[in-house]
Design a protein around this motif. Structure first.
Motif, short mmCIF file in Angstrom:
data_model
loop_
_atom_site.label_atom_id
_atom_site.label_comp_id
_atom_site.label_asym_id
_atom_site.label_seq_id
_atom_site.Cartn_x
_atom_site.Cartn_y
_atom_site.Cartn_z
N HIS A 185 0.83 -1.22 0.00
CA HIS A 185 0.00 0.00 0.00
C HIS A 185 0.86 1.26 0.00
O HIS A 185 0.56 2.22 -0.71
CB HIS A 185 -0.95 0.01 1.19
CG HIS A 185 -2.04 -0.98 1.08
ND1 HIS A 185 -2.71 -1.47 2.17
CD2 HIS A 185 -2.61 -1.61 0.02
CE1 HIS A 185 -3.63 -2.33 1.79
NE2 HIS A 185 -3.57 -2.45 0.48
N GLN A 186 1.93 1.26 0.79
CA GLN A 186 2.81 2.43 0.85
C GLN A 186 3.51 2.64 -0.49
O GLN A 186 3.64 3.77 -0.96
CB GLN A 186 3.83 2.25 1.98
CG GLN A 186 4.72 3.44 2.21
CD GLN A 186 3.98 4.64 2.79
OE1 GLN A 186 2.87 4.54 3.29
NE2 GLN A 186 4.61 5.78 2.73
N GLY A 187 3.96 1.57 -1.11
CA GLY A 187 4.62 1.67 -2.42
C GLY A 187 3.67 2.19 -3.49
O GLY A 187 4.06 3.03 -4.31
N LEU A 188 2.43 1.70 -3.50
CA LEU A 188 1.46 2.18 -4.48
C LEU A 188 1.13 3.65 -4.25
O LEU A 188 0.97 4.42 -5.20
CB LEU A 188 0.18 1.34 -4.41
CG LEU A 188 0.32 -0.10 -4.90
CD1 LEU A 188 -0.96 -0.88 -4.59
CD2 LEU A 188 0.65 -0.15 -6.37
N LEU A 189 1.05 4.06 -2.99
CA LEU A 189 0.78 5.46 -2.67
C LEU A 189 1.93 6.35 -3.13
O LEU A 189 1.71 7.39 -3.75
CB LEU A 189 0.57 5.61 -1.15
CG LEU A 189 0.30 7.01 -0.64
CD1 LEU A 189 -1.08 7.48 -1.10
CD2 LEU A 189 0.36 7.03 0.87
N LEU A 190 3.16 5.93 -2.87
CA LEU A 190 4.32 6.72 -3.29
C LEU A 190 4.45 6.77 -4.82
O LEU A 190 4.82 7.80 -5.38
CB LEU A 190 5.60 6.15 -2.68
CG LEU A 190 5.76 6.32 -1.17
CD1 LEU A 190 6.99 5.59 -0.67
CD2 LEU A 190 5.81 7.78 -0.80
N ALA A 191 4.14 5.66 -5.48
CA ALA A 191 4.21 5.63 -6.94
C ALA A 191 3.16 6.56 -7.56
O ALA A 191 3.42 7.23 -8.55
CB ALA A 191 4.01 4.21 -7.44
N LYS A 192 1.99 6.62 -6.94
CA LYS A 192 0.92 7.47 -7.45
C LYS A 192 1.29 8.95 -7.27
O LYS A 192 0.97 9.78 -8.11
CB LYS A 192 -0.38 7.17 -6.72
CG LYS A 192 -1.59 7.88 -7.31
CD LYS A 192 -2.84 7.63 -6.50
CE LYS A 192 -3.28 6.20 -6.67
NZ LYS A 192 -4.61 5.96 -6.02
N GLN A 193 1.96 9.27 -6.16
CA GLN A 193 2.34 10.65 -5.88
C GLN A 193 3.47 11.14 -6.76
O GLN A 193 3.61 12.33 -7.00
CB GLN A 193 2.76 10.79 -4.42
CG GLN A 193 1.63 10.66 -3.45
CD GLN A 193 2.09 10.67 -2.00
OE1 GLN A 193 3.28 10.65 -1.72
NE2 GLN A 193 1.15 10.69 -1.09
N SER A 194 4.27 10.22 -7.27
CA SER A 194 5.43 10.59 -8.08
C SER A 194 4.99 10.97 -9.48
O SER A 194 4.15 10.33 -10.09
CB SER A 194 6.43 9.44 -8.13
OG SER A 194 7.47 9.78 -9.00
N LYS A 195 5.58 12.00 -10.01
CA LYS A 195 5.27 12.44 -11.36
C LYS A 195 6.22 11.82 -12.39
O LYS A 195 5.99 11.89 -13.57
CB LYS A 195 5.37 13.97 -11.46
CG LYS A 195 4.49 14.70 -10.46
CD LYS A 195 3.09 14.81 -10.96
CE LYS A 195 2.30 15.73 -10.08
NZ LYS A 195 1.20 15.14 -9.42
N THR A 196 7.33 11.25 -11.93
CA THR A 196 8.35 10.71 -12.82
C THR A 196 7.98 9.31 -13.28
O THR A 196 7.59 8.47 -12.50
CB THR A 196 9.71 10.66 -12.09
OG1 THR A 196 9.98 11.95 -11.56
CG2 THR A 196 10.81 10.24 -13.04
N VAL A 197 8.13 9.05 -14.57
CA VAL A 197 7.91 7.73 -15.11
C VAL A 197 9.25 7.05 -15.25
O VAL A 197 10.21 7.64 -15.74
CB VAL A 197 7.19 7.79 -16.47
CG1 VAL A 197 7.06 6.42 -17.08
CG2 VAL A 197 5.84 8.46 -16.32
N GLY A 198 9.36 5.80 -14.83
CA GLY A 198 10.62 5.08 -14.92
C GLY A 198 11.26 4.97 -13.55
O GLY A 198 10.90 5.65 -12.61
N ALA A 199 12.21 4.08 -13.47
CA ALA A 199 12.81 3.74 -12.19
C ALA A 199 13.79 4.79 -11.70
O ALA A 199 13.92 5.01 -10.51
CB ALA A 199 13.50 2.38 -12.27
#
Length: 84
Positions: free
Chosen positions: A66-80
């Motif tokens: 859940h924390q990872g999905l939340l952080l990924a959603k908040q990030s505007k950058t695509v890619g690792a």
């Protein structure tokens, strides 16, 4: 190595804070236990708020997801590379 592999497969790599209390937080209601309430020897615990029985490791894995999905959603950058 993980950043390279994530880029290779077109995936996003998200880093969770190493001190995130994943095993002490109820995955159902987000109730947080303190350190004294959950020593390392305790493998299962009942949430005092919602009464859900939690296995320490499974509960932690749900919270990390859940924390990872939340952080990924908040990030505007695509890619690792931008997320790691």
């Amino acid at each position: 190595m993980l950043t390279y592999k994530a880029d290779w497969y077109g995936k996003a790599l998200v880093k969770i804070d190493r001190w995130y209390p994943s095993s002490k937080t109820c995955s159902n209601c987000d109730h947080l236990l303190n350190k004294a309430e959950l020593p390392l020897s305790v493998r299962t615990w009942d949430c005092p708020s919602c009464l859900q029985q939690n296995d320490r490791d499974i509960n932690a894995s749900i919270n990390i997801l859940h924390q990872g999905l939340l952080l990924a959603k908040q990030s505007k950058t695509v890619g690792a590379t931008g997320l790691a």
